[in-house]
Scaffold this active site. Structure first.
Site, PDB file in Angstrom:
ATOM      1  N   ARG A   1     -59.832  27.469  21.604  1.00 26.01           N
ATOM      2  CA  ARG A   1     -59.010  27.084  20.451  1.00 26.01           C
ATOM      3  C   ARG A   1     -57.528  27.075  20.812  1.00 26.01           C
ATOM      4  NH1 ARG A   1     -61.238  30.728  15.518  1.00 26.01           N
ATOM      5  NH2 ARG A   1     -59.010  30.810  15.095  1.00 26.01           N
TER       6      ARG A   1
ATOM      7  N   LYS B   1     -65.933  38.196  12.707  1.00 20.85           N
ATOM      8  CA  LYS B   1     -66.476  37.569  11.492  1.00 20.85           C
ATOM      9  C   LYS B   1     -67.436  36.430  11.856  1.00 20.85           C
ATOM     10  CE  LYS B   1     -62.316  36.464  10.009  1.00 20.85           C
ATOM     11  NZ  LYS B   1     -61.434  37.012  11.076  1.00 20.85           N
TER      12      LYS B   1
HETATM   13  P1  AP5 Z   1     -65.135  36.125  16.525  1.00 22.16           P
HETATM   14  O1  AP5 Z   1     -66.471  36.425  15.936  1.00 22.16           O
HETATM   15  O2  AP5 Z   1     -64.869  34.730  16.955  1.00 22.16           O
HETATM   16  O3  AP5 Z   1     -63.962  36.670  15.571  1.00 22.16           O
HETATM   17  P2  AP5 Z   1     -63.439  36.154  14.168  1.00 22.16           P
HETATM   18  O4  AP5 Z   1     -63.284  37.351  13.308  1.00 22.16           O
HETATM   19  O5  AP5 Z   1     -64.300  35.042  13.674  1.00 22.16           O
HETATM   20  O6  AP5 Z   1     -62.002  35.675  14.621  1.00 22.16           O
HETATM   21  P3  AP5 Z   1     -61.187  34.358  14.297  1.00 22.16           P
HETATM   22  O7  AP5 Z   1     -60.160  34.246  15.382  1.00 22.16           O
HETATM   23  O8  AP5 Z   1     -62.105  33.204  14.089  1.00 22.16           O
HETATM   24  O9  AP5 Z   1     -60.509  34.750  12.991  1.00 22.16           O
HETATM   25  P4  AP5 Z   1     -59.283  34.110  12.349  1.00 22.16           P
HETATM   26  O10 AP5 Z   1     -59.374  34.758  11.044  1.00 22.16           O
HETATM   27  O11 AP5 Z   1     -58.016  34.273  13.070  1.00 22.16           O
HETATM   28  O12 AP5 Z   1     -59.566  32.524  12.484  1.00 22.16           O
HETATM   29  P5  AP5 Z   1     -60.076  31.452  11.438  1.00 22.16           P
HETATM   30  O13 AP5 Z   1     -60.853  30.452  12.173  1.00 22.16           O
HETATM   31  O14 AP5 Z   1     -60.680  32.101  10.263  1.00 22.16           O
HETATM   32  O15 AP5 Z   1     -64.945  37.109  17.766  1.00 22.16           O
HETATM   33  C1  AP5 Z   1     -63.832  36.974  18.641  1.00 22.16           C
HETATM   34  C2  AP5 Z   1     -64.280  37.163  20.103  1.00 22.16           C
HETATM   35  O16 AP5 Z   1     -64.671  38.508  20.304  1.00 22.16           O
HETATM   36  C3  AP5 Z   1     -65.495  36.329  20.502  1.00 22.16           C
HETATM   37  O17 AP5 Z   1     -65.329  35.866  21.807  1.00 22.16           O
HETATM   38  C4  AP5 Z   1     -66.678  37.291  20.407  1.00 22.16           C
HETATM   39  O18 AP5 Z   1     -67.707  36.957  21.331  1.00 22.16           O
HETATM   40  C5  AP5 Z   1     -66.029  38.619  20.716  1.00 22.16           C
HETATM   41  N1  AP5 Z   1     -66.608  39.718  19.942  1.00 22.16           N
HETATM   42  C6  AP5 Z   1     -67.014  39.678  18.629  1.00 22.16           C
HETATM   43  N2  AP5 Z   1     -67.477  40.893  18.248  1.00 22.16           N
HETATM   44  C7  AP5 Z   1     -67.343  41.710  19.334  1.00 22.16           C
HETATM   45  C8  AP5 Z   1     -67.656  43.095  19.560  1.00 22.16           C
HETATM   46  N3  AP5 Z   1     -68.183  43.867  18.598  1.00 22.16           N
HETATM   47  N4  AP5 Z   1     -67.363  43.580  20.790  1.00 22.16           N
HETATM   48  C9  AP5 Z   1     -66.832  42.798  21.765  1.00 22.16           C
HETATM   49  N5  AP5 Z   1     -66.550  41.493  21.607  1.00 22.16           N
HETATM   50  C10 AP5 Z   1     -66.795  40.950  20.399  1.00 22.16           C
HETATM   51  O19 AP5 Z   1     -58.680  30.800  10.967  1.00 22.16           O
HETATM   52  C11 AP5 Z   1     -57.907  30.024  11.848  1.00 22.16           C
HETATM   53  C12 AP5 Z   1     -56.696  29.476  11.132  1.00 22.16           C
HETATM   54  O20 AP5 Z   1     -57.113  28.588  10.086  1.00 22.16           O
HETATM   55  C13 AP5 Z   1     -55.810  30.515  10.424  1.00 22.16           C
HETATM   56  O21 AP5 Z   1     -54.861  31.074  11.293  1.00 22.16           O
HETATM   57  C14 AP5 Z   1     -55.174  29.666   9.303  1.00 22.16           C
HETATM   58  O22 AP5 Z   1     -54.132  28.865   9.813  1.00 22.16           O
HETATM   59  C15 AP5 Z   1     -56.307  28.737   8.911  1.00 22.16           C
HETATM   60  N6  AP5 Z   1     -57.150  29.301   7.829  1.00 22.16           N
HETATM   61  C16 AP5 Z   1     -58.481  29.602   7.904  1.00 22.16           C
HETATM   62  N7  AP5 Z   1     -58.946  30.093   6.741  1.00 22.16           N
HETATM   63  C17 AP5 Z   1     -57.878  30.113   5.887  1.00 22.16           C
HETATM   64  C18 AP5 Z   1     -57.716  30.547   4.542  1.00 22.16           C
HETATM   65  N8  AP5 Z   1     -58.735  31.065   3.851  1.00 22.16           N
HETATM   66  N9  AP5 Z   1     -56.472  30.434   4.003  1.00 22.16           N
HETATM   67  C19 AP5 Z   1     -55.435  29.915   4.680  1.00 22.16           C
HETATM   68  N10 AP5 Z   1     -55.519  29.494   5.981  1.00 22.16           N
HETATM   69  C20 AP5 Z   1     -56.729  29.600   6.579  1.00 22.16           C
HETATM   70 MG    MG Z   2     -63.932  32.969  13.280  1.00 17.66          MG
END
Ligand code: AP5
Ligand code: MG
Ligand code: ZN
Length: 216
Positions: free
Chosen positions: A161, A13
Protein backbone atom coordinates in the site's frame (compact mmCIF):
# COMPACT_ATOMS: atom_id res chain seq x y z
CA UNK A 1 -24.37 -10.71 14.46
CA UNK A 2 -22.94 -7.29 13.58
CA UNK A 3 -19.59 -6.38 15.04
CA UNK A 4 -16.92 -3.69 14.90
CA UNK A 5 -13.20 -4.43 14.86
CA UNK A 6 -11.56 -1.37 16.33
CA UNK A 7 -7.89 -0.57 16.67
CA UNK A 8 -5.07 1.58 15.32
CA UNK A 9 -3.44 1.06 11.91
CA UNK A 10 -1.82 -2.37 11.80
CA UNK A 11 -3.68 -3.67 14.85
CA UNK A 12 -4.87 -6.69 12.84
CA UNK A 13 -8.43 -5.66 11.95
CA UNK A 14 -8.18 -6.90 8.38
CA UNK A 15 -6.38 -10.09 9.42
CA UNK A 16 -9.04 -10.99 11.98
CA UNK A 17 -11.91 -9.96 9.71
CA UNK A 18 -10.66 -12.34 7.00
CA UNK A 19 -10.63 -15.14 9.55
CA UNK A 20 -14.21 -14.41 10.62
CA UNK A 21 -15.31 -14.36 6.97
CA UNK A 22 -13.71 -17.78 6.42
CA UNK A 23 -14.91 -19.34 9.68
CA UNK A 24 -18.36 -17.84 10.08
CA UNK A 25 -19.48 -16.61 6.69
CA UNK A 26 -19.72 -13.06 7.93
CA UNK A 27 -19.28 -10.14 5.52
CA UNK A 28 -16.28 -7.81 5.89
CA UNK A 29 -17.07 -4.14 5.38
CA UNK A 30 -13.69 -2.43 5.27
CA UNK A 31 -13.94 1.24 4.37
CA UNK A 32 -10.19 1.24 3.65
CA UNK A 33 -10.59 -1.60 1.10
CA UNK A 34 -13.65 0.09 -0.42
CA UNK A 35 -11.82 3.40 -0.76
CA UNK A 36 -8.76 1.69 -2.29
CA UNK A 37 -11.08 0.00 -4.80
CA UNK A 38 -12.61 3.41 -5.61
CA UNK A 39 -9.15 4.92 -6.09
CA UNK A 40 -8.18 2.07 -8.41
CA UNK A 41 -11.40 2.39 -10.41
CA UNK A 42 -10.96 6.17 -10.64
CA UNK A 43 -14.49 6.93 -9.41
CA UNK A 44 -15.31 10.47 -8.19
CA UNK A 45 -15.06 9.21 -4.60
CA UNK A 46 -11.70 7.62 -5.36
CA UNK A 47 -10.34 10.78 -6.98
CA UNK A 48 -11.33 12.76 -3.91
CA UNK A 49 -10.02 10.20 -1.42
CA UNK A 50 -6.61 9.45 -2.92
CA UNK A 51 -4.63 12.44 -1.66
CA UNK A 52 -6.26 12.24 1.78
CA UNK A 53 -5.38 8.56 2.12
CA UNK A 54 -1.83 9.06 0.87
CA UNK A 55 -1.40 11.69 3.58
CA UNK A 56 -2.80 9.33 6.24
CA UNK A 57 -5.68 11.64 7.08
CA UNK A 58 -9.38 10.79 7.32
CA UNK A 59 -11.77 10.89 4.37
CA UNK A 60 -14.94 12.95 5.13
CA UNK A 61 -17.53 11.22 7.33
CA UNK A 62 -20.40 11.50 4.84
CA UNK A 63 -18.34 9.76 2.15
CA UNK A 64 -17.53 6.69 4.24
CA UNK A 65 -20.96 6.47 5.88
CA UNK A 66 -22.49 6.69 2.40
CA UNK A 67 -20.50 3.73 1.11
CA UNK A 68 -21.21 1.69 4.24
CA UNK A 69 -24.95 2.28 3.74
CA UNK A 70 -24.72 1.10 0.13
CA UNK A 71 -22.89 -2.06 1.15
CA UNK A 72 -25.34 -2.85 3.94
CA UNK A 73 -28.13 -2.66 1.38
CA UNK A 74 -26.42 -5.36 -0.67
CA UNK A 75 -26.33 -7.82 2.25
CA UNK A 76 -28.99 -10.42 2.91
CA UNK A 77 -30.70 -10.18 6.30
CA UNK A 78 -29.12 -13.41 7.57
CA UNK A 79 -25.56 -12.22 6.99
CA UNK A 80 -23.60 -10.61 9.79
CA UNK A 81 -21.41 -7.56 9.18
CA UNK A 82 -17.86 -7.01 10.36
CA UNK A 83 -17.07 -3.31 10.34
CA UNK A 84 -13.33 -2.99 9.76
CA UNK A 85 -11.92 0.53 9.99
CA UNK A 86 -15.36 2.07 10.44
CA UNK A 87 -16.54 3.97 12.44
CA UNK A 88 -13.51 6.20 12.99
CA UNK A 89 -15.08 9.39 14.41
CA UNK A 90 -17.95 10.26 16.74
CA UNK A 91 -20.03 11.35 13.74
CA UNK A 92 -19.43 8.00 12.03
CA UNK A 93 -20.38 6.12 15.21
CA UNK A 94 -23.68 7.98 15.27
CA UNK A 95 -24.23 7.41 11.57
CA UNK A 96 -23.62 3.68 12.00
CA UNK A 97 -26.26 3.41 14.73
CA UNK A 98 -28.74 5.04 12.38
CA UNK A 99 -27.71 2.98 9.34
CA UNK A 100 -28.19 -0.22 11.34
CA UNK A 101 -31.48 0.85 12.94
CA UNK A 102 -32.89 1.81 9.53
CA UNK A 103 -32.23 -1.74 8.36
CA UNK A 104 -33.52 -3.55 11.45
CA UNK A 105 -30.00 -4.45 12.54
CA UNK A 106 -28.14 -3.81 15.76
CA UNK A 107 -24.57 -3.75 16.93
CA UNK A 108 -23.79 -6.84 18.99
CA UNK A 109 -20.16 -6.46 19.92
CA UNK A 110 -17.19 -4.14 19.55
CA UNK A 111 -13.74 -5.73 19.73
CA UNK A 112 -10.89 -3.38 20.52
CA UNK A 113 -7.52 -4.79 19.49
CA UNK A 114 -5.03 -3.27 21.91
CA UNK A 115 -1.48 -2.91 20.64
CA UNK A 116 1.88 -1.35 21.27
CA UNK A 117 2.35 1.52 18.81
CA UNK A 118 6.05 0.94 18.18
CA UNK A 119 5.38 -2.62 17.09
CA UNK A 120 2.76 -1.35 14.66
CA UNK A 121 5.24 0.50 12.53
CA UNK A 122 7.11 -2.77 11.97
CA UNK A 123 3.91 -4.60 11.20
CA UNK A 124 2.72 -2.06 8.69
CA UNK A 125 5.96 -1.44 6.86
CA UNK A 126 6.42 -5.24 6.47
CA UNK A 127 2.92 -5.84 5.15
CA UNK A 128 2.04 -6.88 1.59
CA UNK A 129 -0.83 -8.62 -0.16
CA UNK A 130 -1.38 -10.93 -3.10
CA UNK A 131 -2.07 -8.75 -6.15
CA UNK A 132 -4.60 -11.28 -7.44
CA UNK A 133 -6.67 -12.52 -4.47
CA UNK A 134 -5.79 -10.00 -1.77
CA UNK A 135 -4.47 -12.52 0.78
CA UNK A 136 -2.40 -10.64 3.38
CA UNK A 137 1.24 -11.41 4.17
CA UNK A 138 4.08 -9.98 6.21
CA UNK A 139 7.85 -9.98 5.60
CA UNK A 140 8.47 -11.33 9.09
CA UNK A 141 5.21 -12.57 10.61
CA UNK A 142 3.35 -14.29 7.79
CA UNK A 143 5.30 -15.39 4.74
CA UNK A 144 3.83 -17.59 1.99
CA UNK A 145 4.56 -21.30 2.54
CA UNK A 146 6.47 -21.39 -0.77
CA UNK A 147 8.58 -18.26 -1.19
CA UNK A 148 7.05 -15.80 -3.64
CA UNK A 149 3.90 -17.86 -4.29
CA UNK A 150 0.49 -17.00 -2.82
CA UNK A 151 -0.80 -19.82 -0.55
CA UNK A 152 -4.35 -19.21 -1.66
CA UNK A 153 -4.30 -18.65 -5.42
CA UNK A 154 -0.75 -19.46 -6.57
CA UNK A 155 -0.11 -15.98 -7.94
CA UNK A 156 3.46 -14.71 -7.89
CA UNK A 157 2.56 -11.02 -7.88
CA UNK A 158 2.29 -9.05 -4.67
CA UNK A 159 1.72 -5.41 -3.82
CA UNK A 160 2.24 -2.89 -1.02
CA UNK A 161 0.00 0.00 0.00
CA UNK A 162 1.25 3.52 -0.81
CA UNK A 163 0.33 4.69 2.70
CA UNK A 164 2.39 1.98 4.39
CA UNK A 165 5.50 4.08 4.98
CA UNK A 166 6.70 5.21 8.39
CA UNK A 167 5.82 8.90 8.01
CA UNK A 168 2.25 8.26 6.88
CA UNK A 169 1.82 5.59 9.54
CA UNK A 170 2.65 8.17 12.22
CA UNK A 171 -0.05 10.48 10.86
CA UNK A 172 -2.56 7.60 10.72
CA UNK A 173 -1.79 6.81 14.36
CA UNK A 174 -2.26 10.42 15.39
CA UNK A 175 -5.64 10.44 13.62
CA UNK A 176 -6.56 7.28 15.51
CA UNK A 177 -5.54 8.71 18.88
CA UNK A 178 -7.26 12.03 18.29
CA UNK A 179 -10.48 11.01 16.54
CA UNK A 180 -11.10 7.27 16.81
CA UNK A 181 -9.97 6.28 20.32
CA UNK A 182 -12.44 8.80 21.84
CA UNK A 183 -15.41 6.75 20.53
CA UNK A 184 -14.40 3.67 22.55
CA UNK A 185 -16.13 4.86 25.75
CA UNK A 186 -19.47 5.00 23.87
CA UNK A 187 -19.36 1.24 23.39
CA UNK A 188 -17.91 0.60 26.81
CA UNK A 189 -20.86 2.44 28.36
CA UNK A 190 -23.24 0.22 26.37
CA UNK A 191 -21.55 -2.88 27.76
CA UNK A 192 -20.68 -4.28 24.33
CA UNK A 193 -16.92 -3.62 24.31
CA UNK A 194 -14.37 -6.43 24.62
CA UNK A 195 -10.66 -5.66 24.71
CA UNK A 196 -8.42 -8.25 23.09
CA UNK A 197 -4.63 -8.29 23.28
CA UNK A 198 -3.62 -7.62 19.69
CA UNK A 199 0.05 -8.22 20.45
CA UNK A 200 -0.45 -11.97 20.83
CA UNK A 201 0.11 -14.38 17.89
CA UNK A 202 -2.43 -14.10 15.08
CA UNK A 203 -4.06 -17.43 16.05
CA UNK A 204 -4.24 -16.47 19.71
CA UNK A 205 -5.91 -13.19 18.80
CA UNK A 206 -8.40 -15.12 16.64
CA UNK A 207 -9.18 -17.43 19.56
CA UNK A 208 -9.77 -14.47 21.87
CA UNK A 209 -12.03 -12.79 19.29
CA UNK A 210 -14.01 -16.02 18.86
CA UNK A 211 -14.41 -16.33 22.62
CA UNK A 212 -15.66 -12.75 22.81
CA UNK A 213 -18.28 -13.43 20.12
CA UNK A 214 -19.38 -16.80 21.46
CA UNK A 215 -19.58 -15.51 25.01
CA UNK A 216 -22.71 -13.60 23.95
P1 AP5 B 1 -3.73 -5.85 9.30
O1 AP5 B 1 -4.68 -6.95 9.65
O2 AP5 B 1 -3.56 -5.52 7.87
O3 AP5 B 1 -4.04 -4.53 10.17
P2 AP5 B 1 -5.23 -3.50 10.09
O4 AP5 B 1 -5.68 -3.26 11.48
O5 AP5 B 1 -6.24 -3.95 9.09
O6 AP5 B 1 -4.41 -2.24 9.61
P3 AP5 B 1 -4.70 -1.16 8.49
O7 AP5 B 1 -3.37 -0.55 8.16
O8 AP5 B 1 -5.49 -1.75 7.37
O9 AP5 B 1 -5.55 -0.16 9.27
P4 AP5 B 1 -5.83 1.30 8.91
O10 AP5 B 1 -6.89 1.55 9.88
O11 AP5 B 1 -4.68 2.21 8.97
O12 AP5 B 1 -6.17 1.25 7.33
P5 AP5 B 1 -7.54 1.30 6.55
O13 AP5 B 1 -7.39 0.50 5.34
O14 AP5 B 1 -8.67 1.02 7.45
O15 AP5 B 1 -2.31 -6.25 9.93
C1 AP5 B 1 -1.15 -5.49 9.64
C2 AP5 B 1 0.05 -6.42 9.39
O16 AP5 B 1 0.40 -7.07 10.60
C3 AP5 B 1 -0.22 -7.54 8.40
O17 AP5 B 1 0.92 -7.75 7.62
C4 AP5 B 1 -0.51 -8.77 9.26
O18 AP5 B 1 -0.13 -9.98 8.62
C5 AP5 B 1 0.30 -8.49 10.50
N1 AP5 B 1 -0.36 -8.94 11.73
C6 AP5 B 1 -1.70 -8.88 12.01
N2 AP5 B 1 -1.94 -9.38 13.25
C7 AP5 B 1 -0.72 -9.75 13.75
C8 AP5 B 1 -0.32 -10.34 15.00
N3 AP5 B 1 -1.21 -10.63 15.96
N4 AP5 B 1 1.01 -10.56 15.15
C9 AP5 B 1 1.90 -10.26 14.18
N5 AP5 B 1 1.57 -9.73 12.99
C10 AP5 B 1 0.27 -9.47 12.77
O19 AP5 B 1 -7.61 2.86 6.15
C11 AP5 B 1 -6.71 3.41 5.22
C12 AP5 B 1 -7.04 4.86 4.98
O20 AP5 B 1 -8.33 4.97 4.38
C13 AP5 B 1 -7.12 5.75 6.23
O21 AP5 B 1 -5.86 6.25 6.60
C14 AP5 B 1 -8.09 6.85 5.76
O22 AP5 B 1 -7.43 7.78 4.93
C15 AP5 B 1 -9.07 6.08 4.89
N6 AP5 B 1 -10.22 5.57 5.67
C16 AP5 B 1 -10.57 4.26 5.84
N7 AP5 B 1 -11.68 4.14 6.59
C17 AP5 B 1 -12.06 5.41 6.92
C18 AP5 B 1 -13.12 5.94 7.71
N8 AP5 B 1 -14.00 5.14 8.32
N9 AP5 B 1 -13.18 7.29 7.84
C19 AP5 B 1 -12.31 8.11 7.23
N10 AP5 B 1 -11.26 7.67 6.47
C20 AP5 B 1 -11.13 6.33 6.32
MG1 MG C 1 -6.94 -3.14 7.23
ZN1 ZN D 1 -3.47 -14.91 -3.95
Amino acid sequence: MNIILLGPPGAGKGTQAAKLVADRGMVQLSTGDMLRAAVKAGTPTGLKAKAIMDAGELVPDEVVSGIIGERLDQMSPGEGAIFDGYPRTAAQAEALDQLLADRGRKLDRVIELTVDEDALVERITGRYTCAKCGEGYHDKFKQPKAAGVCDVCGSTEFKRRPDDNEETVRTRMAEYRGKTAPIIPIYEARGILTRVDGMADIDQVSAAVAAALDGE
